[in-house]
Design a protein around this motif. Structure first.
Motif, mmCIF file in Angstrom:
data_model
loop_
_atom_site.group_PDB
_atom_site.id
_atom_site.type_symbol
_atom_site.label_atom_id
_atom_site.label_comp_id
_atom_site.label_asym_id
_atom_site.label_seq_id
_atom_site.Cartn_x
_atom_site.Cartn_y
_atom_site.Cartn_z
ATOM 1 N N THR A 96 -32.082 16.895 12.895
ATOM 2 C CA THR A 96 -31.937 15.686 13.126
ATOM 3 C C THR A 96 -32.588 14.904 14.200
ATOM 4 O O THR A 96 -31.828 14.781 14.809
ATOM 5 C CB THR A 96 -31.438 14.909 11.335
ATOM 6 O OG1 THR A 96 -31.398 15.347 10.422
ATOM 7 C CG2 THR A 96 -32.305 13.418 11.471
ATOM 8 N N ARG A 112 -41.141 18.961 15.042
ATOM 9 C CA ARG A 112 -41.119 19.162 13.878
ATOM 10 C C ARG A 112 -41.305 20.868 13.410
ATOM 11 O O ARG A 112 -41.041 21.125 12.616
ATOM 12 C CB ARG A 112 -42.831 18.545 12.209
ATOM 13 C CG ARG A 112 -42.387 17.482 12.403
ATOM 14 C CD ARG A 112 -43.142 16.618 11.590
ATOM 15 N NE ARG A 112 -42.859 15.626 10.973
ATOM 16 C CZ ARG A 112 -43.732 13.990 10.926
ATOM 17 N NH1 ARG A 112 -44.604 14.380 11.459
ATOM 18 N NH2 ARG A 112 -42.538 12.745 10.714
ATOM 19 N N ASN A 117 -35.825 17.665 11.037
ATOM 20 C CA ASN A 117 -35.977 16.697 10.465
ATOM 21 C C ASN A 117 -36.531 15.471 11.165
ATOM 22 O O ASN A 117 -35.947 15.274 10.985
ATOM 23 C CB ASN A 117 -34.971 16.873 9.176
ATOM 24 C CG ASN A 117 -35.244 15.285 8.206
ATOM 25 O OD1 ASN A 117 -36.089 14.879 8.377
ATOM 26 N ND2 ASN A 117 -34.063 14.728 8.207
#
Length: 400
Positions: A96, A112, A117
């Motif tokens: 993330t 991405r 994420n």
């Protein structure tokens, strides 16, 4: 920060199979311009176009099974994000990434694309960092800090080892500084391998936190810079300690210095760098007296620049160097006047890019109109030749 040469050697063993030992080569033209022997370390040629892969990979490679299962979180303006995302994807670790809302789109989309994420939050890096810390506390992610981590700094220190292996006679290294991880790791490695080498840090005038810590000054931080990769208000405390003890000096460079350097590297070396990647060359140009006659290694630390920003820098650079000019000419508003104007420009080897008539917003009499002409020119002298030629033909002309 407890960081040793052995830590950096161990990091080199971990990361060298998976990152490039990027070229470190002399630049004859930049050496002539800067008055010292310039060697360029092309970290913008890494797969994610930044040195940040090194530190991220060194950290990820040391996670245990449980930490890999929980996943990692990084807070980054872009380059660290891509390094973490790419190597986490390669190693099967969920990632993330928290980024400021105004991170250049090219960095967001590439992050991405590596399967991470991406969470966009806050206007500044510090806003994004605060949100990232909340996510770590709430969801149990393993934090991969972009700079305030000895394992990350050790990974970045491998750059200095490669530079000295390729050019052992270097007198100095010049390094862009944001949070301080790269300069901390490189300073530990370089000073251990070659105690007499000089280490210089470079920061933008708008984000001078490490400069302040080194020099004992209190310059205020700004809100934006073209070198967003080093736009850090709160550097790592351990990194600052290393800078104070091992780095010889820190200097500041302006936005104009950085823009000029981006364009010079593009034109002379045919290489694309972002603002942070050009900061070290900007330091050589702005502080020539510090480097005169030395063999200096520069780290082109990243190449992730927004294409629209690069286009703007190219255009502004052409204006500054006299290769693009806007000339305002007063002409009679009659058929053939514009043709006469363009004939003079053509006869004097100026290529027209834009023509704009101005009738309403002018103080001229109704029989006249203003014409703004943007022309490609050779240099500043050529611009003055054009103006003189227009005046000789009866036009009232001035340069903006």
């Amino acid at each position: 920060m407890a960081l040793t040469l052995d830590d950096i050697r161990a990091a080199q063993t971990r990361v060298s199979p998976h990152v490039l030992n990027t070229p470190f080569v002399p630049s004859r033209t930049l050496s002539d311009i800067c008055g010292c022997e310039v060697f360029l370390k092309f970290e913008n040629l890494q797969f994610t176009a930044s040195f940040k892969e090194r530190g991220a990979l060194n950290k990820l490679a040391q996670l245990d099974t449980d930490e890999r299962r929980r996943g990692v979180l990084a807070v980054s303006a872009g380059n660290h994000a891509q390094g973490v995302a790419y190597h986490a994807q390669r190693m099967g670790i969920p990632a993330t990434i928290v980024m400021p809302k105004f991170t250049p789109a090219v960095k967001v989309e590439r992050t991405r694309a590596f399967g991470a994420n991406v969470v966009l939050h806050g206007a500044t890096f510090d806003d994004a960092r605060e949100h990232g810390m909340r996510l770590v506390a709430e969801q149990g992610f393993v934090l991969v800090h972009p700079y305030d981590d000895p394992q990350v700094a050790a990974g970045q220190g491998t750059i200095a080892m490669e530079m000295l292996a390729a050019q052992p006679d270097l007198d100095a290294m010049v390094i862009a500084v944001g949070g301080g991880g790269m300069i901390a790791g490189m300073a530990v490695a370089a000073k251990a391998l070659k105690p007499g080498i000089k280490m210089f840090g470079v920061q933008t005038e708008r984000f001078p936190a490490v400069f302040n810590a080194k020099r004992g000054t209190d310059h205020a931080s700004g809100t934006a810079t073209i070198a967003e990769g080093i736009a850090v208000k709160s550097p790592g405390a351990g990194n600052v300690e290393i800078v104070r003890s091992l780095v010889d000096d820190c200097v500041l460079v302006s936005e104009a210095d950085i823009e000029r350097s981006i364009l010079m590297l593009l034109e002379i070396e045919k290489t694309v760098v972002e603002g942070a990647g050009a900061a070290c060359l900007a330091a050589l140009l702005a502080h020539r007296e510090l480097f005169s006659g030395l063999r200096v290694g520069l780290v082109l630390c990243g190449g992730n620049i927004d294409p629209l920003v690069l286009a703007g820098i190219i255009e502004r650079g052409m204006v500054r160097s006299g290769r693009l000019a806007r000339i305002t000419v007063s002409v009679r508003d009659v058929p053939g006047a514009l043709a006469s104007l363009t004939r003079v420009l053509a006869d004097n080897s100026a290529n027209i890019e834009e023509v704009h008539h101005q009738r309403a917003f002018t103080a001229l009499s109704a029989q006249y109109t203003e014409v703004d002409v943007v022309v490609q020119t050779r240099n500043a002298a050529h611009i003055q030749e054009l103006v003189a030629a227009l005046v000789a033909e009866g036009f009232d002309a001035r340069v903006h």
